[in-house]
Design a protein around this motif. Structure first.
Motif, short mmCIF file in Angstrom:
data_model
loop_
_atom_site.label_atom_id
_atom_site.label_comp_id
_atom_site.label_asym_id
_atom_site.label_seq_id
_atom_site.Cartn_x
_atom_site.Cartn_y
_atom_site.Cartn_z
N SER A 253 14.95 54.84 12.72
CA SER A 253 14.05 55.70 11.92
C SER A 253 14.85 56.60 10.98
O SER A 253 14.38 56.92 9.87
CB SER A 253 13.18 56.56 12.85
N GLN A 254 16.05 57.00 11.38
CA GLN A 254 16.89 57.82 10.50
C GLN A 254 17.40 57.00 9.32
O GLN A 254 17.52 57.51 8.20
CB GLN A 254 18.04 58.41 11.30
N ILE A 255 17.71 55.73 9.54
CA ILE A 255 18.10 54.84 8.44
C ILE A 255 16.96 54.72 7.44
O ILE A 255 17.17 54.78 6.22
CB ILE A 255 18.51 53.46 8.98
N THR A 256 15.75 54.58 7.95
CA THR A 256 14.57 54.51 7.07
C THR A 256 14.42 55.79 6.25
O THR A 256 14.11 55.76 5.06
CB THR A 256 13.30 54.27 7.91
N SER A 257 14.68 56.93 6.89
CA SER A 257 14.60 58.22 6.19
C SER A 257 15.64 58.30 5.07
O SER A 257 15.36 58.84 3.99
CB SER A 257 14.81 59.35 7.19
N ILE A 258 16.83 57.77 5.31
CA ILE A 258 17.89 57.77 4.30
C ILE A 258 17.45 56.97 3.09
O ILE A 258 17.65 57.38 1.92
CB ILE A 258 19.20 57.21 4.89
N VAL A 259 16.84 55.81 3.32
CA VAL A 259 16.37 54.97 2.21
C VAL A 259 15.29 55.70 1.41
O VAL A 259 15.31 55.71 0.18
CB VAL A 259 15.82 53.63 2.74
N LYS A 260 14.35 56.31 2.10
CA LYS A 260 13.27 57.05 1.43
C LYS A 260 13.85 58.16 0.56
O LYS A 260 13.47 58.32 -0.61
CB LYS A 260 12.32 57.62 2.48
N ASP A 261 14.78 58.93 1.12
CA ASP A 261 15.34 60.06 0.38
C ASP A 261 16.28 59.61 -0.74
O ASP A 261 16.49 60.35 -1.71
CB ASP A 261 16.09 61.00 1.34
N TYR A 262 16.84 58.43 -0.62
CA TYR A 262 17.65 57.86 -1.70
C TYR A 262 16.84 57.79 -2.99
O TYR A 262 17.37 57.98 -4.09
CB TYR A 262 18.13 56.48 -1.27
N TYR A 263 15.55 57.55 -2.85
CA TYR A 263 14.67 57.47 -4.02
C TYR A 263 13.98 58.79 -4.36
O TYR A 263 13.68 59.05 -5.52
CB TYR A 263 13.59 56.41 -3.79
N SER A 264 13.72 59.62 -3.34
CA SER A 264 12.79 60.72 -3.57
C SER A 264 13.31 62.12 -3.29
O SER A 264 12.63 63.10 -3.63
CB SER A 264 11.53 60.50 -2.72
N ASP A 265 14.49 62.27 -2.66
CA ASP A 265 14.95 63.62 -2.34
C ASP A 265 15.16 64.44 -3.60
O ASP A 265 15.76 63.98 -4.58
CB ASP A 265 16.26 63.56 -1.54
N GLU A 266 14.68 65.67 -3.56
CA GLU A 266 14.72 66.54 -4.74
C GLU A 266 16.14 66.82 -5.21
O GLU A 266 16.40 66.93 -6.42
CB GLU A 266 14.01 67.86 -4.42
N PHE A 267 17.08 66.91 -4.28
CA PHE A 267 18.43 67.31 -4.63
C PHE A 267 19.46 66.20 -4.48
O PHE A 267 20.51 66.25 -5.13
CB PHE A 267 18.86 68.50 -3.76
#
Length: 333
Positions: A253-267
């Motif tokens: 689930s943390q790997i999935t979170s990394i992928v999501k934030d790769y596209y969408s993290d604000e910073f």
């Protein structure tokens, strides 16, 4: 280690480049935020059941850590702690035995938290890396589930760290020499001595240099996709196949979170598919916030060592199982 506050070298602040954001939590998972007074006045202290001897309470742990910091700094500064707790253990006073739970008054209830993590920021010692202000931070973890409370009083276990906290996201940046993950003590004096030993052994300058270097190296989208695939595969490798690979600690689930934030993290999202290792590191530490309190620090250090290992391979062009075509990625971002 002398944490001098008035030395400009320890406070490199470039105001125009500093990114600010709303305060977040340094750990999420299933934790709650509490204050020190709540731990002091509203929580009971667990005992070793065979001899009714007290454990060192969460409140005492935090206060003794603050005492050590105050002694080391030798400055009169206001310390502010962030405290997160989980796994509440509820009880009741003897006179309320047999009373329906819905009828219990607050005075009849007891509670304590099985697990607790805290961070004490020292903003007077800070540095800016890649536009993010990092404040020196010291903290610890206590998990009663790792103690044998059913026996007699014995050696108690604590975890203490010193490192930096990214003020943009409150991600912790902890190196190997900044974590004592298995402090075992039998007295308060030993605990304070171990905390001081960790502070004195921490190489702040080297840690900051390593963090600064991460922003020099980057990977492209194909390499990121390859990395994510390898991270997924790693979890299913046999013990023999993992033997020569980096001992990574991360969940699916943390790997999935990394992928999501790769596209969408604000910073820390990628730009045109390219992401530098400083941003990638923060995607890892952000994902690590979903770890339980009792393994959060170890996973944080694992993320740091893993990204540092990638940077070393990018710098030297050495092959790495997790990323292909390393020499193509050896460029500044």
């Amino acid at each position: 280690m002398n944490l001098v506050l008035n030395n400009p070298e320890h406070q490199i602040i470039e105001e125009a480049q500093v990114i600010e954001s709303d305060r977040k939590n340094f750990i999420e998972a299933n934790t709650l935020q509490v204050d020190l007074e709540h731990l002091k006045n509203e929580c009971i202290v667990p005992v070793f059941s065979k001899d009714n001897e007290c454990t060192i309470s969460h409140y005492e742990f935090i206060k003794y850590t603050e005492d050590v910091i105050a002694d080391v700094l030798s400055n009169s500064i206001q310390l502010e702690e962030q405290i997160r707790v989980s796994h509440i253990v509820k009880g009741r006073i003897p006179s309320a035995i047999g009373k329906p739970a819905k009828d219990l008054s607050e005075q009849e209830k007891t509670l304590y938290y099985e697990r607790m993590a805290f961070v004490i920021e020292i903003p007077q010692i800070s540095q800016v890396i890649n536009g993010n202000r990092l404040n020196l931070s010291i903290g610890g973890v206590r998990a009663y589930n790792q103690e044998n409370l059913y026996g007699k009083k014995s050696i108690e276990k604590f975890k203490v760290f010193i490192g930096f906290q990214n003020t943009v996201c409150l991600n912790l940046c902890i190196s190997t020499d900044g974590l004592a993950e298995s402090i075992r003590i039998s007295s308060i004096g030993e605990l304070k001595s171990k905390i001081l030993e960790l502070i004195n052994g921490y190489d702040r300058k080297k840690h900051l240099e390593n963090l600064q270097e991460l922003s020099i190296y980057s990977i492209n989208q194909d390499q990121f996709a390859f990395l994510i695939g390898k991270l997924k595969m790693y979890q299913y490798l046999s013990k023999e196949e993992r033997k020569d690979l980096f001992p990574l600690s991360i969940t699916d689930s943390q790997i999935t979170s990394i992928v999501k934030d790769y596209y969408s993290d604000e910073f820390f999202c990628s730009i045109d598919g390219t992401i530098n290792l400083w941003k990638l590191y923060n995607l890892f530490t952000e994902a690590n916030k979903t770890s339980y309190i009792d393994n959060h620090l170890e996973r944080n250090v694992s993320a740091y060592e893993f990204i540092k290992d990638l940077a070393k391979c990018l710098k030297s062009g050495e092959p790495n199982w997790f990323v292909y075509n390393l020499t193509m990625a050896n460029s500044a971002f």
